[in-house]
Design an enzyme around this catalytic site. Structure first.
Site, PDB file in Angstrom:
ATOM      1  N   TRP A 154       0.868  -1.182   0.000  1.00  0.00           N
ATOM      2  CA  TRP A 154       0.000   0.000   0.000  1.00  0.00           C
ATOM      3  C   TRP A 154       0.905   1.232   0.000  1.00  0.00           C
ATOM      4  CZ3 TRP A 154      -4.322   0.819   4.267  1.00  0.00           C
ATOM      5  CH2 TRP A 154      -4.924   2.063   4.083  1.00  0.00           C
ATOM      6  N   GLU A 155       0.973   1.916  -1.142  1.00  0.00           N
ATOM      7  CA  GLU A 155       1.869   3.067  -1.288  1.00  0.00           C
ATOM      8  C   GLU A 155       1.087   4.370  -1.436  1.00  0.00           C
ATOM      9  OE1 GLU A 155       4.970   2.551  -4.181  1.00  0.00           O
ATOM     10  OE2 GLU A 155       5.058   0.401  -3.876  1.00  0.00           O
ATOM     11  N   PHE A 156       0.904   5.064  -0.373  1.00  0.00           N
ATOM     12  CA  PHE A 156       1.151   4.833   1.040  1.00  0.00           C
ATOM     13  C   PHE A 156      -0.040   5.398   1.798  1.00  0.00           C
ATOM     14  CE2 PHE A 156       5.354   5.485  -0.858  1.00  0.00           C
ATOM     15  CZ  PHE A 156       5.993   4.311  -0.490  1.00  0.00           C
TER      16      PHE A 156
END
Length: 358
Positions: free
Chosen positions: A145-147
């Site tokens: 998961w960015e971010f």
């Protein structure tokens, strides 16, 4: 007449050494993790081409859940690819562990935000992820998961990890199988600002629930930094906290005679938005008679030919970063991405360096 400055570019690669931090209580020294992400779109580089002598874990990149149900809809072609990925890598000599990674830099993060904010959607997502892992024979799963963008999203991430780990343990007990590995790719620093909003990772939840984290120690500089050159994966930077020790994308040079790190730059250059694979960097250096320089201060490498400046990691800088990771007691390293190396040059050197330092 004003002098003309030729506009060329600084190009970076993403085949750089990244440390993996061990988490949770450790009673004995676990084996090192030598991991890499395999881009599922790399049609010319199938899983059968992976040299498993150099790795212990390979990540399939990437899958994403449905944006309404938060479950994984696996079509026939993807199902075939997933089965081929795990079967091939489990039967290689030596075999490696396989994980599938969820998300990636190009993913729609609003799906994660919405999913993680409600108990029911978290459960749907978690249950579906475990089903996919077991159905296709994976050894684990990874969240990229960015971010998370604010404290609320970081809080929800912590809840997600807590519930995910509990579900993994319950599933393993119910099916009498080993628990799936559970990892995450995270920003290189535990806390950071984005758009003047401070956020901090839920360290307690991460430590309780994850087998390890993949700290993304790259992209410190890039096309958004189009006024100066900079090492995108610097181990040290005395002028800022943008370095691996604290916590290259591309430019066009203004002056071909100014070529060290920090030189003035103008814009991103050729390649995929200024990005090149390590093999492409080697080809550029050979074809253009480029000067290659190892920068001791940042522990990074760059080359230049005329006005073109390229920042990257090579065998020398990667080897030193391995020593740095082991000195900190970290568990291993990972690469983004498998198909970007040049005849396994960096992968081989790093694997040997870790063994020699054991």
């Amino acid at each position: 007449m004003a002098s003309l400055h030729y506009v060329c570019s600084l190009l970076s690669i993403l085949v750089c050494l990244i440390t993996i931090a061990a988490t949770g209580p450790i009673t004995a020294s676990p084996p090192p993790v030598k991991a890499a992400y395999w881009p599922s779109w790399a049609e010319s580089f199938p899983p059968s081409a992976i040299n498993t002598n150099l790795f212990t874990h390979i990540y399939y990149a990437f899958l994403m859940p449905n944006n309404v149900t938060y479950k994984f809809n696996i079509d026939n072609s993807t199902a075939i690819q997933l089965s081929n990925f795990t079967t091939t890598l489990h039967h290689k000599n030596p075999p490696v562990k396989t994980l599938f990674s969820i998300g990636g830099a190009g993913a729609d993060t609003s799906i994660f935000v919405d999913m993680a904010s409600h108990p029911r959607s978290r459960q749907a997502f978690i249950h579906s992820s475990i089903q996919v892992a077991r159905k296709f024979g994976f050894d684990g799963l990874d969240l990229d998961w960015e971010f998370p963008q604010n404290p609320k999203e970081m809080h929800d991430l912590g809840l997600l990890l807590d519930e995910w780990r509990l579900a993994l343990e319950r599933e393993a007990k119910a099916t009498c199988q080993p628990p799936l590995l559970f990892t995450a790719a995270v920003y290189f620093s535990v806390d950071f600002f984005v758009a003047d909003v401070y956020r901090k990772y839920p360290v307690g939840s991460i430590n309780r629930n994850l087998d390890w984290i993949n700290a993304m120690c790259f992209d410190y500089h890039g096309g958004w930094d189009n006024t100066t050159t900079g090492a995108h994966a610097a181990l040290y930077d005395p002028k800022s906290n943008l370095s691996t020790s604290y916590g290259l994308k591309s430019w066009k040079l203004k002056d071909p005679n100014s070529h060290e790190i920090g030189s003035p730059a103008v814009d991103v250059g050729p390649g995929d938005k200024g990005l090149m694979q390590f093999v492409q960097v080697g080809e550029f250096n050979r074809m253009n008679g480029a000067t290659v320089v190892y920068d001791v201060g940042s522990v990074s490498t760059y080359s230049f030919a005329g006005a073109t400046w390229i920042g990257y990691d090579d065998e020398i800088s990667a080897t030193i970063k391995v020593g740095f990771a082991q000195a900190l007691g970290l568990r291993g390293y990972f690469f983004w991405a498998l198909s970007y190396d040049d005849e396994w040059k960096i992968s081989t050197q790093v694997a040997r360096a870790w063994i020699l330092n054991d």
